[in-house]
Write an enzyme that holds these catalytic residues in place. Sequence first.
Site, short mmCIF file in Angstrom:
data_model
loop_
_atom_site.label_atom_id
_atom_site.label_comp_id
_atom_site.label_asym_id
_atom_site.label_seq_id
_atom_site.Cartn_x
_atom_site.Cartn_y
_atom_site.Cartn_z
N TYR A 59 0.81 -1.24 0.00
CA TYR A 59 0.00 0.00 0.00
C TYR A 59 0.83 1.28 0.00
O TYR A 59 2.04 1.23 0.10
CB TYR A 59 -1.10 -0.02 1.06
N GLU A 60 0.17 2.37 -0.19
CA GLU A 60 0.83 3.68 -0.43
C GLU A 60 1.77 3.63 -1.63
O GLU A 60 2.82 4.28 -1.64
CB GLU A 60 1.61 4.16 0.81
N GLY A 61 1.36 2.90 -2.64
CA GLY A 61 2.23 2.71 -3.81
C GLY A 61 3.05 1.46 -3.61
O GLY A 61 3.88 1.40 -2.70
#
Lengths: 598, 598
Positions: free
Chosen positions: A440-442
Amino acid sequence: MPVYRAPQDDVLFLIRDVLEWDRLGHLPRFRDAPLDVAGAVLGEAGRIATEVLLPLNQSGDREGCRRAEDGSVTAPKGFREAYATYRDGGWAGLAADPAFGGQGLPQVLWTATSEFMASANVAFSLYPVLSTGAVEAIAAHGTPEQKAVYLPKLVEGRWTGTMNLTEPHCGTDLGLLRTKAVPAGDGSYRISGQKIFISAGEHDLSDNIVHLVLARIEGAPAGVKGISMFVVPKFLPDASGEPGARNALSCGALERKMGIHGNATCVMNYDGATGWLIGEADKGLRAMFTMMNGARLCVGLQGLAIGEIAYQNAAAYARERLQGRALSGAKAPEKPADPIIVHPDVRRMLMTIRAFNEAGRALSLLTALKVDLAHVGEDAAERQAAEDWVGLLTPVVKGVLTDRGFENAVTAQQVFGGHGYIEEWGVEQFVRDARIAQIYEGTNGVQALDLVGRKLALNGGRAVQAFFAEVGAFCEANRQSDALNPTTKALKKGLNDLQQATLWLMGNAVAKPDNAGAAASDYMHLFGLVAFGYMWGRMIKAATERLAADEAGDRAFLDTKLATGRFFMERLLPETGLRLARISAGADSTMALAAEAF
Amino acid sequence: MPVYRAPQDDVLFLIRDVLEWDRLGHLPRFRDAPLDVAGAVLGEAGRIATEVLLPLNQSGDREGCRRAEDGSVTAPKGFREAYATYRDGGWAGLAADPAFGGQGLPQVLWTATSEFMASANVAFSLYPVLSTGAVEAIAAHGTPEQKAVYLPKLVEGRWTGTMNLTEPHCGTDLGLLRTKAVPAGDGSYRISGQKIFISAGEHDLSDNIVHLVLARIEGAPAGVKGISMFVVPKFLPDASGEPGARNALSCGALERKMGIHGNATCVMNYDGATGWLIGEADKGLRAMFTMMNGARLCVGLQGLAIGEIAYQNAAAYARERLQGRALSGAKAPEKPADPIIVHPDVRRMLMTIRAFNEAGRALSLLTALKVDLAHVGEDAAERQAAEDWVGLLTPVVKGVLTDRGFENAVTAQQVFGGHGYIEEWGVEQFVRDARIAQIYEGTNGVQALDLVGRKLALNGGRAVQAFFAEVGAFCEANRQSDALNPTTKALKKGLNDLQQATLWLMGNAVAKPDNAGAAASDYMHLFGLVAFGYMWGRMIKAATERLAADEAGDRAFLDTKLATGRFFMERLLPETGLRLARISAGADSTMALAAEAF
């Protein structure tokens, strides 16, 4: 049940001897945080982590979150009370602007205390952590009225924040997003659409939930140039700024997932919900990146945090579990077998984890210091240099600390043998919980592309050249010290590999961008290894100097630091050569197959 | 739900072109398995895997096994019927001795079909797989009466087998085991004690469960020299050999674990259960190793199997998921975005998985062929050489294929981005299921020590020297071929690293055994890389020759093979240098810390 003791000694060593805390005391933020205050803050955070959050980690994993028919969500038992402790202790606003009720302490301390809490209970830590990003985004892009309404509540922790980016058909590629915003004529918008994977999207810990939502204003251009950011609160603030009418948004479902069961990962439905534009129309991505960069550093920290608690439990198990005899002869002949910590392969695993953890902690705290200096540095040059560091190192901290954090959790699980696979021991939860941080978050692949495709070339490569110069200067300045020479020699070799890889990219990626894409992940890890090597260089130097000054009351700690650093240099840093070999192999064999051949 | 298609083409390529099946046709076992028969067997196994076992994989994970108050255990819904299909198809006895009702086909085919079934449902595959080990142990060490009672039932699959080694306080170190056996005076023994982590220890799939139990006969020496093996059936065979009286053993609990939920992992209580000695008293370890070596090869196969299904699903997702545009320009301009398979970093992940999988499959099948040749080879020398290979490569197959299999599952999960973390997609289950293979049947650290501490030096290093000679001869024989030269060059470099590491061990491990222990894991992986490189060499040679012969109807398959091989040589094999560097760093920094410093 797993054990946890916050690594306060290590943090204190880092801030005192590596970050040279005493030299920072004249700067805003640091003025009110001399070493004894910092130590007290760390001590209290460690206590909360161990006494309040840790006992809820396994139970939260087993129980998970519950969504009722009406869409309301209940966090696991005890989370609400623990959050009240967190909120009342002022932890949400530790490093926030005093203008909005924050304590204005250094980001360094916020980072260290966040690590402790994420170690003890990462699922819990996700409830407050996104508020920080919401604060940053509203502070940077909101109107004075928006700031007045939202920031004090978020900083106090009475309200929490979320980030709403992902939709079922779009994650990395936000240009595809479909959530719509229609002007209501009164300055507000009606937001409609579905968002997925929303951490802490709905829960019972706070009085209100402030959703920052990416949406497309009716008639806006297609792609990323038509995306705006909106603040869409669960309860609309009334005239006095308190939660008023319920907004037209709801949690449609909780995701069933591999780990972080204690956190409510929500499908969020916006059904004509009222929202207000944050910043300029169609400039939502810029606003979102403000919160995303901070969030990425936080996620990196989660990797470290889980690696740390996994390590502590593996080490405790290895000291206690009796099995077999040392290769060099029995070490505990009075017992039926030796503790497994005598076995070199067990030590290999433990040393690998701690060598990565300690370097990761140093890099996290140094980067947090740069975040501070980017704001309060003495002059423009220092602030600029600090900002360059943060921009360059953010994808490295996120990508490398989470990849290593996951590997570390897996390695720690291996130390437990069969018991590591059993839920009761808690270590398999660390593996499941750590896994999400790589995604997550890229995803870490996206971090690698951010580094290679964007950060390297920014401002003519100013940031990366400064990094090379700083590491090179460290090697040069210390190579004649007998104590440091083996370290600088190994580090210089790693730096050379990184510079060669950078040159290779400069020469081969412009004409053929696939060469950059195929190299990106290896380049990010190569960068991480050199950054870790540099951290070890600075830690070894600091420990050596303290030992030489003969004032060290913590000789055992410092000797351990030196031995761990040596292990890193001998066993882990040489991976730079492999990464360089992969990068310079180029993209041809990676790209050779037709899509249908896969 | 995940998809799966058995890689029959790849197996057929391997047996036909790499193992040169046609040259084996005169040998027992192979006589009845010409290529078309082999193809039919593979086809049917693939069908059962996809149609019968795959649909139960996710549901079995969610439902898990249930233990009733009376200790009886029910496998997940559908498992009983699927097992009946497996049993009635004769799969349990595919490679077993016709004297006991087996089909007597090559181990190679059993290995390939086992891979397919473990891919589709590894938790299911654990029910029958341990029977094979029980058959081997009883066949090798049992009395004629024991063989007559147990083997036909096990071979037919009406009964299943288990291995009972681990106790709460002893796993690797079997010398500590406490389970007791007291002579009953009638030739039988009364077995008492508790065993844990017993796969398929109790369930409802078969008419009887044959437990092979390690225990200590009253008065036997302490340590491993006092361990005996017993056959302890759940139901005592009556005069006609059918299940009779219930024995005094029961499942005390099911372990709650990270994965393989569909398999019943049991705590087994033996309360004066009736058992019979298998083989000689106090020689139980030898008997157990007979079944453990086969089991280790099977576990290696599980790593490969999960890596394969994880790959197939990641590749399918990457071909369908639209996100972003290719760095080199849009590849599907008519769509809102390109499929993510255009991105080099996604291809890096997919190519890495498949390059390891295909080499792992080749190594598994070649090792299975050596198992066959160890039994039916033409002369004593061939049988001896084959046995040497199997002994040497067993820890490599187990340790390396499971470590890579787990990494491959994790990498495949990464391709899915956030969706990979959600249960629905099924890929997170692959990660959880793959994890155990690195742990059971001897952790991979134990495999590494078996390789370095035992197998290398056996018979004056005969097996390892033969391996070096074989790989070296391959390089020498093919280096002048333009098509093969890049491969032999890279392989030769890897072989040199392995030989250097071996020399280093010879020079440094005798005086200081910790040098072997600290090097073991890296040495095992270095060995695995070279073995994989050798497999790629042979596959590249075979594919090149088929393409040159211009008879290839499967040109696309062969081209893909060559490209994947090139990727392995360029990107993965260079890891040998890193492994060598770690090994030759020695044990000092690994062993430097005092136990209390961890």
